[in-house]
Motif scaffolding. Structure first.
Motif, PDB file in Angstrom:
ATOM      1  N   ILE A 161     -12.697  -5.736   0.345  1.00 22.80           N
ATOM      2  CA  ILE A 161     -12.108  -6.612  -0.920  1.00 22.80           C
ATOM      3  C   ILE A 161     -12.390  -5.352  -2.364  1.00 22.80           C
ATOM      4  CG2 ILE A 161     -11.820  -8.016  -2.183  1.00 22.80           C
ATOM      5  CD1 ILE A 161     -12.635 -10.134  -0.856  1.00 22.80           C
ATOM      6  N   GLY A 162     -13.802  -5.283  -2.479  1.00 30.41           N
ATOM      7  CA  GLY A 162     -13.673  -4.190  -3.419  1.00 30.41           C
ATOM      8  C   GLY A 162     -13.595  -2.869  -2.918  1.00 30.41           C
ATOM      9  N   ARG A 163     -13.714  -2.712  -2.378  1.00 28.97           N
ATOM     10  CA  ARG A 163     -13.283  -0.897  -1.600  1.00 28.97           C
ATOM     11  C   ARG A 163     -11.905  -0.931  -1.351  1.00 28.97           C
ATOM     12  NH1 ARG A 163     -18.309   1.149   2.312  1.00 28.97           N
ATOM     13  NH2 ARG A 163     -19.685   0.461   1.024  1.00 28.97           N
ATOM     14  N   GLU A 164     -10.891  -1.699  -0.991  1.00 34.79           N
ATOM     15  CA  GLU A 164      -9.392  -1.764  -1.057  1.00 34.79           C
ATOM     16  C   GLU A 164      -8.793  -1.812  -2.309  1.00 34.79           C
ATOM     17  OE1 GLU A 164      -5.829  -5.084   0.933  1.00 34.79           O
ATOM     18  OE2 GLU A 164      -8.215  -5.002   1.323  1.00 34.79           O
ATOM     19  N   ARG A 165      -9.405  -2.406  -3.166  1.00 31.74           N
ATOM     20  CA  ARG A 165      -8.772  -2.164  -4.330  1.00 31.74           C
ATOM     21  C   ARG A 165      -8.861  -0.788  -4.866  1.00 31.74           C
ATOM     22  NH1 ARG A 165     -10.244  -2.932  -9.561  1.00 31.74           N
ATOM     23  NH2 ARG A 165      -8.661  -4.149 -10.909  1.00 31.74           N
ATOM     24  N   LYS A 166     -10.149  -0.708  -4.954  1.00 33.25           N
ATOM     25  CA  LYS A 166     -10.679   1.049  -5.755  1.00 33.25           C
ATOM     26  C   LYS A 166      -9.279   1.731  -5.127  1.00 33.25           C
ATOM     27  CE  LYS A 166     -13.491   4.593  -6.692  1.00 33.25           C
ATOM     28  NZ  LYS A 166     -15.330   3.708  -6.197  1.00 33.25           N
ATOM     29  N   VAL A 167      -9.419   2.044  -3.637  1.00 33.33           N
ATOM     30  CA  VAL A 167      -7.396   2.507  -2.986  1.00 33.33           C
ATOM     31  C   VAL A 167      -6.690   2.245  -3.890  1.00 33.33           C
ATOM     32  CG1 VAL A 167      -6.955   3.036  -0.507  1.00 33.33           C
ATOM     33  CG2 VAL A 167      -9.688   3.193  -0.803  1.00 33.33           C
ATOM     34  N   LEU A 168      -6.258   1.218  -3.541  1.00 36.57           N
ATOM     35  CA  LEU A 168      -5.013   0.522  -4.438  1.00 36.57           C
ATOM     36  C   LEU A 168      -4.913   1.378  -5.802  1.00 36.57           C
ATOM     37  CD1 LEU A 168      -4.654  -3.230  -3.023  1.00 36.57           C
ATOM     38  CD2 LEU A 168      -3.772  -0.408  -1.757  1.00 36.57           C
ATOM     39  N   VAL A 169      -6.188   1.092  -6.488  1.00 34.54           N
ATOM     40  CA  VAL A 169      -5.994   1.285  -8.373  1.00 34.54           C
ATOM     41  C   VAL A 169      -5.948   3.199  -7.750  1.00 34.54           C
ATOM     42  CG1 VAL A 169      -6.952   1.546  -9.357  1.00 34.54           C
ATOM     43  CG2 VAL A 169      -6.911  -0.537  -8.915  1.00 34.54           C
ATOM     44  N   ALA A 170      -6.372   3.985  -6.819  1.00 30.42           N
ATOM     45  CA  ALA A 170      -5.839   5.634  -6.843  1.00 30.42           C
ATOM     46  C   ALA A 170      -4.626   5.540  -6.872  1.00 30.42           C
ATOM     47  CB  ALA A 170      -6.412   5.945  -5.919  1.00 30.42           C
ATOM     48  N   GLU A 171      -4.373   4.420  -6.198  1.00 28.40           N
ATOM     49  CA  GLU A 171      -2.964   4.902  -4.872  1.00 28.40           C
ATOM     50  C   GLU A 171      -1.924   4.150  -6.770  1.00 28.40           C
ATOM     51  OE1 GLU A 171      -1.729   3.311  -1.730  1.00 28.40           O
ATOM     52  OE2 GLU A 171      -3.258   4.083  -0.561  1.00 28.40           O
ATOM     53  N   ARG A 172      -2.018   3.888  -7.491  1.00 33.60           N
ATOM     54  CA  ARG A 172      -1.070   3.647  -7.943  1.00 33.60           C
ATOM     55  C   ARG A 172      -1.242   4.263  -9.664  1.00 33.60           C
ATOM     56  NH1 ARG A 172      -3.626  -1.554 -11.732  1.00 33.60           N
ATOM     57  NH2 ARG A 172      -4.406   0.439 -12.418  1.00 33.60           N
ATOM     58  N   VAL A 173      -1.760   5.234  -9.448  1.00 32.84           N
ATOM     59  CA  VAL A 173      -2.273   6.198 -10.610  1.00 32.84           C
ATOM     60  C   VAL A 173      -1.571   7.177  -9.383  1.00 32.84           C
ATOM     61  CG1 VAL A 173      -4.135   7.495 -12.051  1.00 32.84           C
ATOM     62  CG2 VAL A 173      -4.727   5.236 -11.588  1.00 32.84           C
ATOM     63  N   LEU A 174      -1.656   7.844  -8.458  1.00 29.50           N
ATOM     64  CA  LEU A 174      -0.755   8.619  -8.372  1.00 29.50           C
ATOM     65  C   LEU A 174       0.843   8.662  -8.621  1.00 29.50           C
ATOM     66  CD1 LEU A 174      -2.746   8.954  -5.087  1.00 29.50           C
ATOM     67  CD2 LEU A 174      -3.125  10.716  -6.988  1.00 29.50           C
ATOM     68  N   HIS A 175       0.724   7.323  -8.157  1.00 34.28           N
ATOM     69  CA  HIS A 175       2.652   6.755  -8.313  1.00 34.28           C
ATOM     70  C   HIS A 175       3.003   6.704 -10.240  1.00 34.28           C
ATOM     71  CE1 HIS A 175       3.589   6.038  -3.633  1.00 34.28           C
ATOM     72  NE2 HIS A 175       2.653   5.332  -4.106  1.00 34.28           N
ATOM     73  N   VAL A 176       2.291   6.284 -10.444  1.00 43.76           N
ATOM     74  CA  VAL A 176       3.093   6.406 -12.363  1.00 43.76           C
ATOM     75  C   VAL A 176       2.947   7.789 -12.384  1.00 43.76           C
ATOM     76  CG1 VAL A 176       1.268   5.751 -14.261  1.00 43.76           C
ATOM     77  CG2 VAL A 176       1.430   4.042 -12.597  1.00 43.76           C
ATOM     78  N   ASN A 177       1.305   8.967 -12.229  1.00 46.55           N
ATOM     79  CA  ASN A 177       1.610   9.825 -12.504  1.00 46.55           C
ATOM     80  C   ASN A 177       2.764  10.826 -12.095  1.00 46.55           C
ATOM     81  OD1 ASN A 177      -0.288   9.572 -14.228  1.00 46.55           O
ATOM     82  ND2 ASN A 177      -1.758  10.271 -12.456  1.00 46.55           N
ATOM     83  N   ARG A 178       3.318  10.366 -10.659  1.00 48.92           N
ATOM     84  CA  ARG A 178       4.026  11.251 -10.531  1.00 48.92           C
ATOM     85  C   ARG A 178       5.521  10.995 -11.089  1.00 48.92           C
ATOM     86  NH1 ARG A 178       3.762   9.812  -5.511  1.00 48.92           N
ATOM     87  NH2 ARG A 178       1.943  11.542  -5.056  1.00 48.92           N
ATOM     88  N   ILE A 179       5.987  10.156 -11.602  1.00 49.93           N
ATOM     89  CA  ILE A 179       6.630   9.157 -11.938  1.00 49.93           C
ATOM     90  C   ILE A 179       7.498   9.967 -13.376  1.00 49.93           C
ATOM     91  CG2 ILE A 179       8.205   7.111 -13.382  1.00 49.93           C
ATOM     92  CD1 ILE A 179       7.419   6.021 -10.414  1.00 49.93           C
ATOM     93  N   LYS A 180       5.675   9.976 -14.135  1.00 47.38           N
ATOM     94  CA  LYS A 180       6.038   9.896 -15.539  1.00 47.38           C
ATOM     95  C   LYS A 180       6.027  11.572 -15.727  1.00 47.38           C
ATOM     96  CE  LYS A 180       2.270   7.010 -17.702  1.00 47.38           C
ATOM     97  NZ  LYS A 180       1.952   6.850 -18.597  1.00 47.38           N
ATOM     98  N   GLY A 181       5.221  12.520 -14.395  1.00 46.42           N
ATOM     99  CA  GLY A 181       5.722  14.149 -14.548  1.00 46.42           C
ATOM    100  C   GLY A 181       7.185  14.288 -14.247  1.00 46.42           C
ATOM    101  N   LEU A 182       8.297  13.732 -13.339  1.00 38.91           N
ATOM    102  CA  LEU A 182       9.481  13.578 -12.643  1.00 38.91           C
ATOM    103  C   LEU A 182      10.108  13.795 -14.676  1.00 38.91           C
ATOM    104  CD1 LEU A 182       9.888  12.196  -9.715  1.00 38.91           C
ATOM    105  CD2 LEU A 182       9.810  14.646  -9.347  1.00 38.91           C
ATOM    106  N   LEU A 183       9.787  12.926 -15.147  1.00 38.32           N
ATOM    107  CA  LEU A 183      10.767  11.967 -16.571  1.00 38.32           C
ATOM    108  C   LEU A 183       9.983  13.499 -17.334  1.00 38.32           C
ATOM    109  CD1 LEU A 183      10.884   8.373 -16.463  1.00 38.32           C
ATOM    110  CD2 LEU A 183      12.577   9.792 -15.464  1.00 38.32           C
ATOM    111  N   PHE A 184       9.325  13.878 -17.216  1.00 40.94           N
ATOM    112  CA  PHE A 184       8.273  14.608 -18.436  1.00 40.94           C
ATOM    113  C   PHE A 184       9.358  15.879 -18.455  1.00 40.94           C
ATOM    114  CE2 PHE A 184       5.944  17.674 -21.007  1.00 40.94           C
ATOM    115  CZ  PHE A 184       5.482  17.512 -21.540  1.00 40.94           C
TER     116      PHE A 184
END
Length: 387
Positions: A161-184
């Motif tokens: 449970i804890g390890r899966e959540r950490k992977v999901l949070v890391a993927e969330r950061v990647l998508h957020v940064n990609r969206i912000k980079g496209l708009l920047f």
């Protein structure tokens, strides 16, 4: 001419009165190299078994026993060693079900190897090294290697449970940064992909030169938002499973439930501390710090005497969590003895070395939490949550 007394002693022969067949497993995805040393033989034997074929492996072990029985007239048991790796612990659990096999897991980094500039490394050499390491460990030689205690299937599954959540949070950061980079690159800086009105805001966006957002980049961002929203739903599901697991353990006074009573320790910290470390048994505080990789690593040789920092040789997830918790401990437990110790040391150093001291605080805090969970020793000055 050299006399008999002048001749160097011949290398000692390998002991043949072993009382067991010592076997090492060098694992890979396709094959397994089985290296064995049997009683009555001074030469190591090697066999190759297909990867994942546990029946062939057991048949190979049975054939070894039969050969030794024919040669020595006695049926010996097997002592097997293997490195912790990609296969996990399922092979060890299978071998432990066989009554005449004793299985051990070893931490690969704890085995001594030649320190030449370019050392030779092959599966054959590694297999023989594992057998010699196992022999030394069974003889009781201190610090020859670090054997790994195999967790139960329940303890191993609880980590998911804890390890899966950490992977999901890391993927969330990647998508957020990609969206912000496209708009920047379009001159847009104030878009927050994690807000609930992200879809509405996307339709209202204007570029830096006052144009409507181009359709292709808008479509790409929409697809990124689809993946981001899926991740957010999965994170909520995993967190709900985590909270339900902690709620089930509340009645049994598990470490996770006990830690939740401390102010500043939430569900995520309590679950990770329990599943990654505090479910184990430790004999003393040094073992606790070493398991988290927070033990000091001095360098002493002749006139050189300096510290290299923490060893980082333990559980990286537990170590990272403890450093994060140490920063939060200063915020939520400012009057505790540990927080006062940290502030005094930082003041003595003129406000410097905060990062080094926070690691020291993380080590002290982990030991204090272990004492609190295992022996009920209350952390001095710590504030508990209200009922």
């Amino acid at each position: 001419m050299l006399t008999t007394a002048d001749k160097p002693d011949a290398p000692a022969a390998i002991r043949v009165d072993l009382g067991a067949i010592f076997v090492s497993l060098e694992l890979s995805k396709s094959t397994r190299l089985v290296t064995s040393l049997s009683p009555g033989s001074e030469k190591m034997s090697r066999h190759t078994v297909a990867g994942g074929d546990i029946a062939s492996l057991l048949a190979c072990f049975a054939e070894m026993r039969q050969k030794v029985l024919t040669r020595e007239g006695k049926l010996y048991s097997l002592v097997v060693i293997q490195e912790v790796g990609l296969d996990g612990f399922w092979i060890g659990r299978t071998l432990n079900k066989v009554g005449w096999i004793e299985n051990h897991f070893v931490e690969a980094a704890s085995i001594s190897v030649p320190r030449r500039r370019r050392r030779v490394k092959t599966d054959r050499i590694d297999g023989e090294t594992l057998v010699r390491t196992l022999l030394a460990w069974k003889r009781g030689e201190p610090r020859v290697c670090s054997m790994v205690k195999m967790p139960t299937p329940e303890d191993e599954d609880r980590r998911r449970i804890g390890r899966e959540r950490k992977v999901l949070v890391a993927e969330r950061v990647l998508h957020v940064n990609r969206i912000k980079g496209l708009l920047f690159c379009q001159g847009i800086r104030d878009y927050a992909p994690l807000r609930r009105d992200r879809r509405v805001r996307l339709e209202e966006l204007r570029t830096g030169d006052d144009r409507a957002l181009p359709k292709h980049i808008k479509a790409q961002i929409s697809r990124e938002l689809d993946r981001l929203e899926l991740l957010l739903e999965q994170i909520k599901t995993v967190e709900a499973e985590r909270d339900a697991l902690i709620a089930e353990q509340t009645t049994s006074a598990s470490p996770a439930a006990v830690l939740l009573g401390i102010r500043g320790v939430g569900s995520e910290f309590a679950a990770i501390l329990h599943s990654e470390g505090l479910f184990r048994h430790f004999d003393n505080r040094r073992q606790v710090a070493a398991y988290a990789g927070l033990a000091p690593s001095p360098w002493q040789s002749g006139s050189i005497n300096r510290e290299q920092g923490v060893s980082k040789a333990g559980n990286p997830r537990l170590r990272t969590t403890m450093v994060e918790l140490a920063w939060l401990w200063l915020r939520y437990q400012p009057s505790s003895r540990l927080s006062c110790w940290f502030k005094d040391r930082v003041t003595q150093n003129g406000g410097r070395f905060k990062k080094s001291m926070i690691v020291a605080l993380a080590r002290k805090l982990l030991v204090a939490l272990w004492k609190y969970v295992s022996a009920g020793v209350v952390i001095e000055g710590a504030v508990m949550k209200s009922a």
